[in-house]
Structures are given as structure tokens and as C-alpha cells.
Scaffold this motif. Structure first.
Motif, PDB file in Angstrom:
ATOM      1  N   ARG A  71      15.288  -3.073 -24.644  1.00 40.54           N
ATOM      2  CA  ARG A  71      15.883  -3.655 -25.858  1.00 40.54           C
ATOM      3  C   ARG A  71      15.311  -5.033 -26.122  1.00 40.54           C
ATOM      4  N   ALA A  72      15.193  -5.853 -25.082  1.00 43.60           N
ATOM      5  CA  ALA A  72      14.627  -7.197 -25.249  1.00 43.60           C
ATOM      6  C   ALA A  72      13.192  -7.118 -25.758  1.00 43.60           C
ATOM      7  N   GLU A  73      12.413  -6.184 -25.222  1.00 47.75           N
ATOM      8  CA  GLU A  73      11.033  -6.045 -25.659  1.00 47.75           C
ATOM      9  C   GLU A  73      10.946  -5.706 -27.141  1.00 47.75           C
ATOM     10  N   ARG A  74      11.799  -4.786 -27.603  1.00 48.18           N
ATOM     11  CA  ARG A  74      11.779  -4.407 -29.018  1.00 48.18           C
ATOM     12  C   ARG A  74      12.088  -5.602 -29.918  1.00 48.18           C
ATOM     13  N   LEU A  75      13.047  -6.428 -29.502  1.00 45.25           N
ATOM     14  CA  LEU A  75      13.409  -7.597 -30.302  1.00 45.25           C
ATOM     15  C   LEU A  75      12.295  -8.643 -30.291  1.00 45.25           C
ATOM     16  N   LEU A  76      11.687  -8.850 -29.121  1.00 49.16           N
ATOM     17  CA  LEU A  76      10.585  -9.802 -29.025  1.00 49.16           C
ATOM     18  C   LEU A  76       9.402  -9.334 -29.866  1.00 49.16           C
ATOM     19  N   GLU A 129       5.233 -14.379 -14.304  1.00 50.07           N
ATOM     20  CA  GLU A 129       4.311 -13.431 -13.686  1.00 50.07           C
ATOM     21  C   GLU A 129       4.642 -11.965 -13.987  1.00 50.07           C
ATOM     22  N   SER A 130       5.889 -11.696 -14.379  1.00 49.98           N
ATOM     23  CA  SER A 130       6.285 -10.292 -14.513  1.00 49.98           C
ATOM     24  C   SER A 130       6.482  -9.818 -15.948  1.00 49.98           C
ATOM     25  N   ILE A 131       6.639 -10.726 -16.895  1.00 52.59           N
ATOM     26  CA  ILE A 131       7.025 -10.292 -18.239  1.00 52.59           C
ATOM     27  C   ILE A 131       5.972  -9.385 -18.869  1.00 52.59           C
ATOM     28  N   GLY A 132       4.704  -9.649 -18.604  1.00 49.33           N
ATOM     29  CA  GLY A 132       3.657  -8.794 -19.146  1.00 49.33           C
ATOM     30  C   GLY A 132       3.696  -7.393 -18.555  1.00 49.33           C
ATOM     31  N   LEU A 133       4.125  -7.259 -17.293  1.00 49.39           N
ATOM     32  CA  LEU A 133       4.233  -5.958 -16.650  1.00 49.39           C
ATOM     33  C   LEU A 133       5.469  -5.204 -17.103  1.00 49.39           C
ATOM     34  N   LEU A 134       6.573  -5.943 -17.281  1.00 49.34           N
ATOM     35  CA  LEU A 134       7.832  -5.324 -17.676  1.00 49.34           C
ATOM     36  C   LEU A 134       7.855  -4.964 -19.158  1.00 49.34           C
ATOM     37  N   MET A 135       7.083  -5.700 -19.963  1.00 51.54           N
ATOM     38  CA  MET A 135       7.056  -5.463 -21.409  1.00 51.54           C
ATOM     39  C   MET A 135       5.619  -5.211 -21.844  1.00 51.54           C
ATOM     40  N   PRO A 136       5.096  -4.025 -21.596  1.00 55.75           N
ATOM     41  CA  PRO A 136       3.683  -3.737 -21.873  1.00 55.75           C
ATOM     42  C   PRO A 136       3.312  -3.768 -23.350  1.00 55.75           C
ATOM     43  N   GLY A 137       4.323  -3.781 -24.227  1.00 57.98           N
ATOM     44  CA  GLY A 137       4.024  -3.862 -25.647  1.00 57.98           C
ATOM     45  C   GLY A 137       3.561  -5.239 -26.079  1.00 57.98           C
ATOM     46  N   SER A 192      18.410 -12.550 -25.705  1.00 51.22           N
ATOM     47  CA  SER A 192      19.073 -12.866 -24.442  1.00 51.22           C
ATOM     48  C   SER A 192      18.370 -12.214 -23.260  1.00 51.22           C
ATOM     49  N   LYS A 193      18.237 -12.969 -22.177  1.00 50.22           N
ATOM     50  CA  LYS A 193      17.673 -12.414 -20.950  1.00 50.22           C
ATOM     51  C   LYS A 193      18.615 -11.395 -20.309  1.00 50.22           C
ATOM     52  N   ALA A 194      19.857 -11.370 -20.751  1.00 54.50           N
ATOM     53  CA  ALA A 194      20.814 -10.416 -20.194  1.00 54.50           C
ATOM     54  C   ALA A 194      20.643  -9.011 -20.768  1.00 54.50           C
ATOM     55  N   LEU A 195      19.847  -8.866 -21.830  1.00 58.74           N
ATOM     56  CA  LEU A 195      19.643  -7.551 -22.442  1.00 58.74           C
ATOM     57  C   LEU A 195      18.792  -6.658 -21.540  1.00 58.74           C
ATOM     58  N   PRO A 196      18.969  -5.337 -21.646  1.00 61.75           N
ATOM     59  CA  PRO A 196      18.063  -4.427 -20.944  1.00 61.75           C
ATOM     60  C   PRO A 196      16.622  -4.694 -21.366  1.00 61.75           C
ATOM     61  N   VAL A 222       8.340 -19.365 -32.821  1.00 61.55           N
ATOM     62  CA  VAL A 222       9.084 -19.481 -31.571  1.00 61.55           C
ATOM     63  C   VAL A 222      10.211 -18.466 -31.501  1.00 61.55           C
ATOM     64  N   CYS A 223      10.288 -17.786 -30.370  1.00 57.21           N
ATOM     65  CA  CYS A 223      11.431 -16.921 -30.086  1.00 57.21           C
ATOM     66  C   CYS A 223      12.080 -17.409 -28.802  1.00 57.21           C
ATOM     67  N   ILE A 224      13.337 -17.764 -28.865  1.00 59.92           N
ATOM     68  CA  ILE A 224      14.072 -18.205 -27.685  1.00 59.92           C
ATOM     69  C   ILE A 224      14.367 -16.992 -26.810  1.00 59.92           C
ATOM     70  N   TYR A 225      13.972 -17.068 -25.534  1.00 60.39           N
ATOM     71  CA  TYR A 225      14.261 -16.011 -24.567  1.00 60.39           C
ATOM     72  C   TYR A 225      14.973 -16.685 -23.407  1.00 60.39           C
ATOM     73  N   SER A 226      16.300 -16.609 -23.405  1.00 63.15           N
ATOM     74  CA  SER A 226      17.086 -17.479 -22.535  1.00 63.15           C
ATOM     75  C   SER A 226      18.398 -16.816 -22.152  1.00 63.15           C
ATOM     76  N   GLN A 227      19.049 -17.372 -21.140  1.00 58.49           N
ATOM     77  CA  GLN A 227      20.391 -16.943 -20.746  1.00 58.49           C
ATOM     78  C   GLN A 227      21.467 -17.735 -21.488  1.00 58.49           C
ATOM     79  N   GLU A 228      21.063 -18.682 -22.321  1.00 57.08           N
ATOM     80  CA  GLU A 228      22.019 -19.489 -23.075  1.00 57.08           C
ATOM     81  C   GLU A 228      22.849 -18.599 -24.002  1.00 57.08           C
ATOM     82  N   GLU A 229      24.177 -18.776 -23.982  1.00 54.00           N
ATOM     83  CA  GLU A 229      25.053 -17.951 -24.799  1.00 54.00           C
ATOM     84  C   GLU A 229      25.939 -18.752 -25.741  1.00 54.00           C
TER      85      GLU A 229
END
Length: 232
Positions: free
Chosen positions: A111-116, A16-24, A104-108, A79-86
């Protein structure tokens, strides 16, 4: 135009929040399982997939991990893995199974948005831990189709050097290196997918069978996929 993405994550907060947190990103579908996404068949530039989805005991038939990646890539999804798996071998297995990126979900969030966005735009994102594995495979001649310049770049990135630091060593521009890196990661990803578990086990000094579940996306009991401890 913003890249279109679908999100597969069993956490409703993420969906529900990823679209709001990553408007790009233009989130056109957000579902809890791969099966639901396949039923909907949205047309998107990339699928953001969490590796740990619904509890196996509640829904044992829900695809997880490598099986989920292959189910999506076989249908033409990027596919892009977006996970806490390390765990690094788990992440390497994701690339071998066809994932175009791992974030990684642990990224700011920024930064995560730019990579995605990079993955959704056709790029490849390989985390530092997996770069280290690839460098070992190159040094031990499991992956051979690299130029000397590409080997030098991989060597530097595996040691955490920035593009600027490597550019000074190789007397080239940072923009040139970034182009090399894009070609390099695509080549390494393709090469990794062509290797067998036994070849990688021998190169990395692992015991026979350590990687089998990770590279087998059609295992009858997917629950075993998560039990193997390969980070030895």
C-alpha cells in the motif's frame, strides 16, 4: 519506466532496503540528511523524506520538518513525507509547507509503495486526518474555491467513505470521482499554503501561536518545532 526517487532517512535499514521492498521505485540516492542530498543534487521524480532525522544535540544544524521540506521544494524537488509521524496538525503543516504527499511507515509495504508511486508520478496523497482538517476549513469558509460537487466529495472522504459509496450517492462513476479527487487535493493543498497560521487557528479553535512553529520553516531554533502540542 520506473519513477526515480531519492530517500532521506537517518535509519540505515530504511535507506538500504526500500529499493528492495518497493521494486516499483528506482532509488537513485539514499542519504541521512537533507544537506547531503542538496550537495549531491540528484535528478529525481520525488524525494521521500522522514520528518525525524538526526538527533538535534549531535547535529543541531541538520534541517528537520518544515525547514527540510522547504529546503527541498525551493530547489525544485517534489517531496513526499514517509514517516511515523501521526499528529494531524503536523501533517497539515507539511502540506502547507509544500509537500505533495504524506505516507505513513505504518502502512503495509504494498500500500505504501502504491501511494509513493502516485506522488512520484505527479499525484497528491493526503491522509485521512488531514482531509478532516481541510473539510473543517472549507465549512468555515477559509477555503472557498470549491464547487458543490467537490464539497460533497470532500465531505464523504472526510467521513471515511469509499469512492464506491460516494459514487452511488452522487450517481457518478468511481473513475470520475478519482479524477475529481486529484483536482480537489491539488486545489486544497494550494489553498492551505496561502493561509496564515492565525487564520487556521481561528477556524480550528486553537490558541494563538499554536501553529506558528509548524508554519515557519525558517525558525531560528527548529527544536521548538517539535515541542508544540497542537493536538488538543
Amino acid at each position: 519506466m520506473r519513477p526515480t526517487v531519492a530517500v532521506v532517512d537517518d535509519a540505515s535499514l530504511i535507506r538500504e532496503s526500500i529499493g528492495l521492498l518497493m521494486p516499483g521505485l528506482d532509488v537513485v540516492a539514499a542519504v541521512a540528511t537533507v544537506e547531503e542530498l542538496v550537495r549531491r543534487r540528484p535528478v529525481v521524480d520525488a524525494v521521500l523524506l522522514d520528518l525525524h532525522l538526526t538527533n538535534f544535540e549531535q547535529q543541531p544544524d541538520v534541517r528537520q520538518g518544515v525547514a527540510a521540506i522547504r529546503a527541498l521544494t525551493s530547489r525544485g524537488y517534489r517531496v513526499c513525507i514517509y514517516s511515523q509521524e501521526e499528529r494531524r496538525f503536523v501533517l497539515a503543516a507539511c502540506i502547507a509547507a509544500g509537500a505533495s504527499g504524506i505516507v505513513s511507515k505504518a502502512l503495509p509495504t504494498g500500500r505504501a509503495e502504491r501511494l509513493l508511486l502516485e506522488v512520484a508520478s505527479g499525484g497528491t496523497v493526503v491522509p485521512q486526518s488531514v482531509v478532516g482538517i481541510l473539510e473543517v476549513l472549507v465549512r468555515r469558509n477559509c477555503i472557498t474555491l470549491l464547487s458543490e460537487r467537490q464539497r460533497q466529495l470532500l465531505h464523504g472522504r472526510a467521513r471515511g467513505l469509499s469512492y464506491g459509496q460516494i459514487a452511488k450517492q452522487l450517481f457518478v462513476s468511481e473513475s470520475t470521482l478519482r479524477g475529481y479527487w486529484l483536482d480537489l487535493t491539488r486545489s486544497l493543498s494550494d489553498s492551505l499554503r496561502s493561509l496564515t497560521p492565525s487564520e487556521i487557528e481561528r477556524a480550528l479553535g486553537l490558541a494563538p501561536g499554536d501553529l506558528l512553529e509548524f508554519w515557519s520553516g525558517e525558525a531560528a531554533d527548529v527544536r521548538d518545532w517539535w515541542r508544540v502540542d497542537t493536538d488538543r
